[in-house]
Design a protein around this motif. Structure first.
Motif, PDB file in Angstrom:
ATOM      1  N   THR A   2       0.833  -1.193   0.000  1.00 14.50           N
ATOM      2  CA  THR A   2       0.000   0.000   0.000  1.00 14.50           C
ATOM      3  C   THR A   2       0.870   1.246   0.000  1.00 14.50           C
ATOM      4  O   THR A   2       1.867   1.320   0.709  1.00 14.50           O
ATOM      5  CB  THR A   2      -0.916  -0.001   1.240  1.00 14.50           C
ATOM      6  N   ASP A   3       0.476   2.214  -0.800  1.00 11.53           N
ATOM      7  CA  ASP A   3       1.162   3.495  -0.915  1.00 11.53           C
ATOM      8  C   ASP A   3       0.717   4.389   0.247  1.00 11.53           C
ATOM      9  O   ASP A   3      -0.423   4.854   0.267  1.00 11.53           O
ATOM     10  CB  ASP A   3       0.807   4.129  -2.263  1.00 11.53           C
ATOM     11  N   VAL A   4       1.594   4.609   1.245  1.00 16.19           N
ATOM     12  CA  VAL A   4       1.309   5.484   2.380  1.00 16.19           C
ATOM     13  C   VAL A   4       2.285   6.638   2.325  1.00 16.19           C
ATOM     14  O   VAL A   4       3.492   6.437   2.188  1.00 16.19           O
ATOM     15  CB  VAL A   4       1.434   4.741   3.730  1.00 16.19           C
ATOM     16  N   ARG A   5       1.749   7.854   2.439  1.00 13.65           N
ATOM     17  CA  ARG A   5       2.573   9.069   2.363  1.00 13.65           C
ATOM     18  C   ARG A   5       2.260  10.002   3.521  1.00 13.65           C
ATOM     19  O   ARG A   5       1.154   9.994   4.052  1.00 13.65           O
ATOM     20  CB  ARG A   5       2.254   9.849   1.085  1.00 13.65           C
ATOM     21  N   VAL A   6       3.221  10.836   3.859  1.00 11.32           N
ATOM     22  CA  VAL A   6       2.980  11.939   4.782  1.00 11.32           C
ATOM     23  C   VAL A   6       2.406  13.071   3.942  1.00 11.32           C
ATOM     24  O   VAL A   6       2.968  13.428   2.904  1.00 11.32           O
ATOM     25  CB  VAL A   6       4.276  12.379   5.497  1.00 11.32           C
ATOM     26  N   VAL A   7       1.264  13.611   4.391  1.00  7.44           N
ATOM     27  CA  VAL A   7       0.551  14.633   3.627  1.00  7.44           C
ATOM     28  C   VAL A   7       0.139  15.769   4.557  1.00  7.44           C
ATOM     29  O   VAL A   7       0.285  15.674   5.773  1.00  7.44           O
ATOM     30  CB  VAL A   7      -0.698  14.035   2.929  1.00  7.44           C
ATOM     31  N   SER A   8      -0.414  16.806   3.990  1.00  8.77           N
ATOM     32  CA  SER A   8      -0.927  17.918   4.797  1.00  8.77           C
ATOM     33  C   SER A   8      -2.289  17.541   5.371  1.00  8.77           C
ATOM     34  O   SER A   8      -3.002  16.682   4.833  1.00  8.77           O
ATOM     35  CB  SER A   8      -1.065  19.177   3.943  1.00  8.77           C
ATOM     36  N   ALA A   9      -2.658  18.213   6.442  1.00 11.47           N
ATOM     37  CA  ALA A   9      -3.984  18.005   7.030  1.00 11.47           C
ATOM     38  C   ALA A   9      -5.075  18.303   6.007  1.00 11.47           C
ATOM     39  O   ALA A   9      -6.098  17.617   5.953  1.00 11.47           O
ATOM     40  CB  ALA A   9      -4.148  18.891   8.258  1.00 11.47           C
ATOM     41  N   ALA A  10      -4.850  19.304   5.173  1.00  6.53           N
ATOM     42  CA  ALA A  10      -5.850  19.689   4.174  1.00  6.53           C
ATOM     43  C   ALA A  10      -6.198  18.541   3.236  1.00  6.53           C
ATOM     44  O   ALA A  10      -7.350  18.388   2.835  1.00  6.53           O
ATOM     45  CB  ALA A  10      -5.348  20.891   3.371  1.00  6.53           C
ATOM     46  N   GLU A  11      -5.199  17.722   2.895  1.00 11.34           N
ATOM     47  CA  GLU A  11      -5.450  16.613   1.971  1.00 11.34           C
ATOM     48  C   GLU A  11      -6.356  15.549   2.569  1.00 11.34           C
ATOM     49  O   GLU A  11      -6.988  14.788   1.828  1.00 11.34           O
ATOM     50  CB  GLU A  11      -4.124  15.991   1.529  1.00 11.34           C
ATOM     51  N   THR A  12      -6.448  15.476   3.886  1.00  9.51           N
ATOM     52  CA  THR A  12      -7.249  14.438   4.537  1.00  9.51           C
ATOM     53  C   THR A  12      -8.601  14.944   5.020  1.00  9.51           C
ATOM     54  O   THR A  12      -9.426  14.152   5.464  1.00  9.51           O
ATOM     55  CB  THR A  12      -6.489  13.842   5.735  1.00  9.51           C
ATOM     56  N   ARG A  13      -8.843  16.231   4.945  1.00  5.16           N
ATOM     57  CA  ARG A  13     -10.053  16.822   5.528  1.00  5.16           C
ATOM     58  C   ARG A  13     -11.348  16.232   4.998  1.00  5.16           C
ATOM     59  O   ARG A  13     -12.264  15.936   5.771  1.00  5.16           O
ATOM     60  CB  ARG A  13     -10.070  18.330   5.303  1.00  5.16           C
ATOM     61  N   ALA A  14     -11.477  16.082   3.704  1.00  2.00           N
ATOM     62  CA  ALA A  14     -12.749  15.597   3.139  1.00  2.00           C
ATOM     63  C   ALA A  14     -13.078  14.198   3.656  1.00  2.00           C
ATOM     64  O   ALA A  14     -14.219  13.923   4.051  1.00  2.00           O
ATOM     65  CB  ALA A  14     -12.698  15.615   1.617  1.00  2.00           C
ATOM     66  N   LEU A  15     -12.089  13.319   3.691  1.00  4.54           N
ATOM     67  CA  LEU A  15     -12.316  11.973   4.196  1.00  4.54           C
ATOM     68  C   LEU A  15     -12.657  12.014   5.686  1.00  4.54           C
ATOM     69  O   LEU A  15     -13.614  11.368   6.144  1.00  4.54           O
ATOM     70  CB  LEU A  15     -11.094  11.087   3.950  1.00  4.54           C
ATOM     71  N   ARG A  16     -11.898  12.763   6.459  1.00  4.22           N
ATOM     72  CA  ARG A  16     -12.167  12.845   7.895  1.00  4.22           C
ATOM     73  C   ARG A  16     -13.556  13.417   8.169  1.00  4.22           C
ATOM     74  O   ARG A  16     -14.273  12.942   9.050  1.00  4.22           O
ATOM     75  CB  ARG A  16     -11.100  13.685   8.604  1.00  4.22           C
ATOM     76  N   GLN A  17     -13.951  14.410   7.404  1.00  7.13           N
ATOM     77  CA  GLN A  17     -15.264  15.015   7.613  1.00  7.13           C
ATOM     78  C   GLN A  17     -16.374  14.016   7.287  1.00  7.13           C
ATOM     79  O   GLN A  17     -17.315  13.860   8.058  1.00  7.13           O
ATOM     80  CB  GLN A  17     -15.396  16.281   6.759  1.00  7.13           C
TER      81      GLN A  17
END
Length: 144
Positions: A2-17
């Motif tokens: 699996t491709d796991v990367r360190v990203v910004s919080a902004a990139e994860t917001r839609a999924l988290r919401q």
């Protein structure tokens, strides 16, 4: 793998919401984001399907400086059980361990208890509810 990367919080917001905070807006999440490392897993098409963040924070009621808090662990419902969440969790744990964390802890949804238990986390305390969270939760801890 699996491709796991360190990203910004902004990139994860839609999924988290969508998964964790459907009662809040993207803007609410933006205001509460921190500068903790965010990790994201991507499927074969390049779509972000799982995420989490981790930061130094002692377990509630303790002053243990070597505790780290797992936050914002979310995965798209249709990919659960396919290893994306496990890959993100492994990356988070490795990151905390590399920074000399003694434990990783989280507020887990009761429905995710088995997922965390499969990865070595143990329940700590009773189930509780809070209007800021969707559904009943409990604290879980992993000694490193």
């Amino acid at each position: 793998m699996t491709d796991v990367r360190v990203v910004s919080a902004a990139e994860t917001r839609a999924l988290r919401q969508r998964v964790l905070r459907p009662h809040q807006t993207i803007e609410d999440l933006e205001r509460s984001d921190d500068d903790a490392p965010h990790f994201a897993a991507y499927d074969d098409s390049g779509r972000l399907v799982a995420c989490a963040s981790v930061r130094p924070e002692p377990f509630p009621g303790e002053e243990r400086a070597s505790g780290w808090r797992l936050r914002g662990m979310a995965s798209e419902p249709e990919v659960r059980g396919q290893g994306y969440g496990a890959a993100v969790l492994a990356a988070v744990i490795a990151h905390a361990r590399n920074d000399d964390a003694a434990e990783v802890w989280c507020t887990a949804r009761v429905t995710a208890r088995d997922f965390y238990a499969r990865h070595g986390f143990v329940a700590a305390g009773d189930v509780w509810e809070d209007p800021a969270y969707v559904g009943p939760h409990l604290y879980m801890r992993l000694a490193l």
